[in-house]
Every structure is written in structure tokens, then in C-alpha cells.
Design a protein around this motif. Sequence first.
Motif, PDB file in Angstrom:
ATOM      1  N   HIS A 158       7.072   7.535  -7.951  1.00 14.15           N
ATOM      2  CA  HIS A 158       7.787   7.414  -6.679  1.00 14.15           C
ATOM      3  C   HIS A 158       7.056   6.582  -5.628  1.00 14.15           C
ATOM      4  O   HIS A 158       7.684   6.189  -4.631  1.00 14.15           O
ATOM      5  CB  HIS A 158       8.049   8.806  -6.090  1.00 14.15           C
ATOM      6  N   TRP A 159       5.735   6.312  -5.800  1.00  6.32           N
ATOM      7  CA  TRP A 159       5.004   5.661  -4.726  1.00  6.32           C
ATOM      8  C   TRP A 159       4.259   4.403  -5.144  1.00  6.32           C
ATOM      9  O   TRP A 159       3.947   3.561  -4.293  1.00  6.32           O
ATOM     10  CB  TRP A 159       3.996   6.650  -4.120  1.00  6.32           C
ATOM     11  N   GLN A 160       3.936   4.227  -6.403  1.00  7.48           N
ATOM     12  CA  GLN A 160       3.122   3.077  -6.780  1.00  7.48           C
ATOM     13  C   GLN A 160       3.846   1.759  -6.549  1.00  7.48           C
ATOM     14  O   GLN A 160       3.295   0.827  -5.941  1.00  7.48           O
ATOM     15  CB  GLN A 160       2.706   3.197  -8.250  1.00  7.48           C
ATOM     16  N   ARG A 161       5.094   1.653  -6.982  1.00 11.35           N
ATOM     17  CA  ARG A 161       5.828   0.395  -6.821  1.00 11.35           C
ATOM     18  C   ARG A 161       6.186   0.124  -5.360  1.00 11.35           C
ATOM     19  O   ARG A 161       6.019  -1.011  -4.892  1.00 11.35           O
ATOM     20  CB  ARG A 161       7.075   0.425  -7.690  1.00 11.35           C
ATOM     21  N   PRO A 162       6.685   1.092  -4.580  1.00 14.92           N
ATOM     22  CA  PRO A 162       6.998   0.789  -3.167  1.00 14.92           C
ATOM     23  C   PRO A 162       5.777   0.393  -2.346  1.00 14.92           C
ATOM     24  O   PRO A 162       5.914  -0.365  -1.376  1.00 14.92           O
ATOM     25  CB  PRO A 162       7.606   2.103  -2.662  1.00 14.92           C
ATOM     26  N   LEU A 163       4.577   0.895  -2.697  1.00 13.94           N
ATOM     27  CA  LEU A 163       3.385   0.571  -1.924  1.00 13.94           C
ATOM     28  C   LEU A 163       2.707  -0.708  -2.384  1.00 13.94           C
ATOM     29  O   LEU A 163       1.697  -1.101  -1.805  1.00 13.94           O
ATOM     30  CB  LEU A 163       2.383   1.729  -2.007  1.00 13.94           C
ATOM     31  N   THR A 164       3.230  -1.341  -3.407  1.00 11.15           N
ATOM     32  CA  THR A 164       2.683  -2.600  -3.897  1.00 11.15           C
ATOM     33  C   THR A 164       3.392  -3.760  -3.228  1.00 11.15           C
ATOM     34  O   THR A 164       4.628  -3.789  -3.161  1.00 11.15           O
ATOM     35  CB  THR A 164       2.833  -2.703  -5.423  1.00 11.15           C
ATOM     36  N   GLY A 185       2.762  -8.258  -1.921  1.00 14.68           N
ATOM     37  CA  GLY A 185       2.130  -9.497  -2.336  1.00 14.68           C
ATOM     38  C   GLY A 185       0.649  -9.546  -2.035  1.00 14.68           C
ATOM     39  O   GLY A 185      -0.102 -10.270  -2.682  1.00 14.68           O
ATOM     40  N   THR A 186       0.197  -8.792  -1.023  1.00 17.25           N
ATOM     41  CA  THR A 186      -1.219  -8.782  -0.643  1.00 17.25           C
ATOM     42  C   THR A 186      -1.929  -7.497  -1.026  1.00 17.25           C
ATOM     43  O   THR A 186      -3.127  -7.365  -0.768  1.00 17.25           O
ATOM     44  CB  THR A 186      -1.346  -8.987   0.875  1.00 17.25           C
ATOM     45  N   ARG A 187      -1.187  -6.551  -1.582  1.00 19.30           N
ATOM     46  CA  ARG A 187      -1.804  -5.276  -1.924  1.00 19.30           C
ATOM     47  C   ARG A 187      -1.211  -4.758  -3.223  1.00 19.30           C
ATOM     48  O   ARG A 187       0.014  -4.688  -3.377  1.00 19.30           O
ATOM     49  CB  ARG A 187      -1.585  -4.256  -0.809  1.00 19.30           C
ATOM     50  N   LYS A 188      -2.082  -4.396  -4.143  1.00 15.09           N
ATOM     51  CA  LYS A 188      -1.650  -3.833  -5.416  1.00 15.09           C
ATOM     52  C   LYS A 188      -2.123  -2.388  -5.492  1.00 15.09           C
ATOM     53  O   LYS A 188      -3.310  -2.119  -5.633  1.00 15.09           O
ATOM     54  CB  LYS A 188      -2.213  -4.635  -6.585  1.00 15.09           C
ATOM     55  N   ALA A 189      -1.183  -1.479  -5.361  1.00 21.51           N
ATOM     56  CA  ALA A 189      -1.510  -0.055  -5.401  1.00 21.51           C
ATOM     57  C   ALA A 189      -1.673   0.389  -6.850  1.00 21.51           C
ATOM     58  O   ALA A 189      -0.832   0.104  -7.702  1.00 21.51           O
ATOM     59  CB  ALA A 189      -0.426   0.763  -4.708  1.00 21.51           C
ATOM     60  N   SER A 190      -2.740   1.089  -7.129  1.00 25.21           N
ATOM     61  CA  SER A 190      -2.989   1.586  -8.477  1.00 25.21           C
ATOM     62  C   SER A 190      -2.356   2.963  -8.655  1.00 25.21           C
ATOM     63  O   SER A 190      -1.853   3.575  -7.707  1.00 25.21           O
ATOM     64  CB  SER A 190      -4.501   1.677  -8.747  1.00 25.21           C
TER      65      SER A 190
END
Length: 465
Positions: free
Chosen positions: A415-421, A423-428
Motif C-alpha cells: 500500500h505504500w512503497q509504490r505511492p512513495l516512490t 523520480g527523485t526518491r525510490k522507497a524500499s
Amino acid sequence: MTAQDEQVLRRVGAHLGVLASRDLAVRCRTGLEHSAQAWADRKRELTSESSSRWAGAITKASHDQWALARRCQAAHIRSLEAGIATIAHRLSQPIGAKGSKKAPGGYRSRREWHAKKRRLHVLSDRLERERADFEAGRVHIVRGGKRLLNARHQLAAAHLSEAQWRERWQAERWFLQVDGESGKRYGNETIRLTPDGQVSIKLPAPLAHLANAAHSRYVLSARVRFAHRGQEWADRIEANQAVACRIHLDIHPGGARNRRDSGRWYLTASWQHQPTPTIPLQAALAGGVIGIDTNADHLAAWRLDVHGNPIGDPRHFGYDLSGAASHRDAQVRHAITRLLHWARECGVHAIAVEDLDFAAEKTREKHGRNKRFRRLISGMPTGKLKARLTSMAEGAGIAIIAVDPAYTSRWGAQHWQRPLTSGTRKASRHDAAAVAIARRAQQYPIRRRTAPPPHEAVRSRCGQS
């Protein structure tokens, strides 16, 4: 320090170390028959060869060591019981039977089944011996450390000569530690440390002729300085509150025998804090919360506001858990220190962490073939992290909230990894898990939004058409 100072410390440590070894042997022989009268008798016998305060410190250290060995013995019994239960269950399953999330399946081959059958008998015999020792109050303790003792038989692998090993072994068996005394001058009468860093030691009776000050005391020429919590220590001794002290020689492995600069002398001061009263959950979460996800090599953290929305970018606080236990502990403390500094800078007064416990998962019998997974969960410092984080956060005035770890990594990634990613930030996946942990601490659902019921969705489509 001068050569005279070092000589005095070595003689005092060696003399008290002999007394500590003798008293520990007496305490272990007493076992479960220990009583207050037996404790008083041991202290009375040691007083003539040291002093009343040194005798009290030695007997208390022996009792604490015996109690620690008993706790470790009980933990070892629980581990053996868990391993035996797992093997017995897998042996009862057909060969090649698949397991489930709750229980493992059968063994893969007849050869493995036979080997585990033999191991079951080995563990059962070992468990029987451990239970007999536990019921009899019999413990096995090595003053100086079992690892260093075994290194004597493998000097080449330990990169030590016999003389170097002997020096380390003697230093580990010295005894130069005392508990604090509240109301006494500077919080300790035996090893006294003044505000300007002067150290004086109450010498045992047989070594009183080495004193260079009144009342059989020896004053070291070197001064002590605390780089960590020095002001807090100064406030305590000015108020004559109890401060425990320990002096030890840290000899570097492989140091030259004829060089006295191969090791350093350290004085460790410690004291107890009063327990902090529990504050309401809403008060702790008033400034938001930081969720942290524990991993084998780093802490993934993300700050959330009072509404459960992530703020800023995630933070990673890495550590290296290889090497000696002191190095691993220092790495964990350094990571927690940086985390607490960041929390204070953000004005956050609460940190959410998972209530993890891998004691039952680390058994060799449950994940025997999957060595990589066993190494991964064994490397996570869950117990040490919780203990360090709780104590250090208490001193910083930050509340710790322990949450249920169920599905935080899976639901956070969902629910959170893709929305928080972006172009300048890649959420793991670990960053998303930190957000899920923080939202659970705030009593918010981990899902970003709840899907409408099926009939409401149909009605909205009909209205649009």
C-alpha cells in the motif's frame, strides 16, 4: 599512568581475582542451598584478606554470576525443547511431505530422516543432562570467558602466542569493580573518583603497605575524563549519589608481550535511573511519530505527522554487526544515537518499533537447510536493540511504542512503497514497512484508503452512465 600505578593495579586486581575465584567456587558448590547466613559467612571470610567493602563487592558479583548462569541454563533448556519438538514433528510426517506456514513438513529423503533420528537421541540426552543440572542447581562458569579459554588450545588460529594469551587470560580474571554507595562521598568509598578526575583506591589489607595516601588508599597519578555523559556523572557525585566503578585493562589481540602500550586501562562508571512514569499514548503522539523497521544491517526510519502522512524522506541508520561483542554493541548504540538526535531535531517525542522476538525462529531444526535465512534472522539485533533503545530513549525523553509486527512488511510494500516512490526518491520495502509500523502505532489502518462496498460501486457507475 606511571609504572608504579600499573604495578599497584595489577597486584590489587590479581589478589582480588584470586578471592573472587575462590568465592565463586564456594557459591557454585552451595547451589540451591544458598541462604543469607551462608552469604554472610562468605563475606566474613573474605573481609580479613581484603576489606568489608571489597568482600561485599566480591560476594555480590559471585551471586550475580551464578544467577546469570542459571538464566542462560534455562534458556538453553527451552532451546533444546523447541528443537526436539520440531524434529519429533517432522519425523512423524511422511518423507517429502510439504509443510505450511504454521508447521514444517517431513524430511526430503530417507538419509536425512535417519540423520535427524540420530540427532533426536543426541538432543534428548543433552536435555536430560541439562535438566538434571538445573534441578540440582549446578552451573558451569569460566572466569575469564570460555572462548578465551578454548583459544589456549588454538593459539595459531587466534593469532596469539602463549605469553600473549597468558597476559589476556590473567587480565580477564582480575577483579577491580565495586558497587556504588548512596550518601557516601562521591558515591563510592572503595574506588573514589573526584570531580576533577582523581582516582583513589582502597587497598586490601595484605597490600596496605603500597598506599601513598592516608587510610590505606592509593591515588593514581593519571586523571580520568568522561567523553560521554560526563556532566550527568558530575551531577551525581556532587550530590553523593551511588556510582559503580570498574577498572579493567583492555589488551588488544596480538599485542606484543614486552610492550605495555599494547593495551589501555579504562575506568567505567555506571548508575541506575529512576523509572520514567508512563505517559498517555495521545500525549506521546502529539508531535507525530517515527516508525523504524529493524533489519540485519540498518534501521529504516520515516517520520509521520499526526494524521499518519509521511513527511520528508526516509532515513537509514546503518550498523556493522561483525566482529567482537563490544564492537557490535558500539555499532547499535551509534545507530540509536543518530536516530534519537534526528527525532529531537524533528520535535518528535515517540518512536514506534516492532515487538520482534526470533527466539523460536533461530532454532537449527526449524530452518535447517535454509542457512541463509537462519543467518539473516540471527543477525538481527532485536533483543539488544530493544534494550538499548528503551534505555537511551528514556534518557532523551522520547517514548517507545511497541506494535504488533504482523504483516507490516507485506502490507507496507503493498500500500505504500509504490505511492512513495517518485523520480527523485525510490522507497524500499523497508521504508514502506516503517510507515506501516508508525501508522499502526497511531492506531490508523495501514491501507491508504478503504475500497467501497460492491453495491455502492455499482450504484456510482449507474449514476455516471
